[in-house]
Design an enzyme around this catalytic site. Structure first.
Site, PDB file in Angstrom:
ATOM      1  CG  HIS A  17      22.883 -29.041  81.954  1.00 12.33           C
ATOM      2  ND1 HIS A  17      21.723 -28.459  80.959  1.00 12.33           N
ATOM      3  CD2 HIS A  17      22.219 -29.582  82.920  1.00 12.33           C
ATOM      4  CE1 HIS A  17      20.481 -28.906  81.355  1.00 12.33           C
ATOM      5  NE2 HIS A  17      20.715 -29.598  82.585  1.00 12.33           N
ATOM      6  CE  LYS A  41       9.294 -34.104  81.474  1.00 12.63           C
ATOM      7  NZ  LYS A  41      10.319 -33.592  82.024  1.00 12.63           N
ATOM      8  NE  ARG A  90      18.609 -27.525  89.809  1.00 13.31           N
ATOM      9  CZ  ARG A  90      17.693 -27.821  89.038  1.00 13.31           C
ATOM     10  NH1 ARG A  90      17.734 -27.059  87.899  1.00 13.31           N
ATOM     11  NH2 ARG A  90      17.006 -28.666  89.222  1.00 13.31           N
ATOM     12  CB  SER A 127      16.339 -27.308  80.551  1.00 11.29           C
ATOM     13  OG  SER A 127      17.675 -27.704  80.440  1.00 11.29           O
TER      14      SER A 127
END
Length: 163
Positions: A17, A41, A90, A127
């Site tokens: 990040h 969440k 990614r 993460s």
């Protein structure tokens, strides 16, 4: 003033990040890091803790602002006169989802999305993966900034004592 936003949940922020934010900060006068609030969440860190950590690890950039957001990212952009979203990719698998989001955001508001290829060093990094590896005692020191590593270690230790 040229502005862009780097959105995400950042629970916690990783070196991947940070690499994308650093690169965006060289291209734009002002970069907002928009920390997504997802009340369905339960994160490892609260939104306020994530904001604090991101501010700490981006302080040297000088042109990064960190704020929470809830709702549509295009509304966040409209309210702050931000014409561009910067996203790291990614792998090819990221592209399918991110392209749909980019097209939707552009259709809703005209906001453009710029895709930045992730540094190959961080192409596998997320993460979630950092949290999982750290929870099992794996070494993630090379994957997160030192301040994040310290807080991550503390939080996981707190959780273990509560179990």
């Amino acid at each position: 003033m040229r502005r862009a936003v780097c959105p995400g949940s950042f629970d916690p922020i990783t070196n991947g990040h940070l690499d994308i934010i650093a690169r965006a900060s060289k291209l734009y006068d002002e970069v907002y890091v928009a920390v997504m609030i997802n009340q369905s969440k339960k994160g490892l860190f609260t939104v306020d803790e994530r904001i604090e950590l991101i501010r700490e690890v981006t302080a040297d950039f000088g042109n990064v602002r960190v704020e929470a957001f809830h709702g549509l990212l295009v509304d966040f952009c409209k309210q702050r006169d931000i014409p561009a979203i910067v996203k790291g990719l990614r792998a090819v698998s990221d592209f399918d989802y991110e392209l749909q989001m980019a097209q939707m955001n552009n259709g809703l508001s005209g906001v453009e999305t710029l895709f930045v290829p992730t540094n190959p060093t961080y192409s596998f990094l997320s993460s979630s993966l950092v949290k999982e590896v750290a929870a099992w005692g794996g070494d993630v020191a090379h994957l997160v900034p030192p301040a994040v590593l310290s807080r991550l270690t503390e939080r996981l230790a707190e959780r273990r004592t509560q179990e």
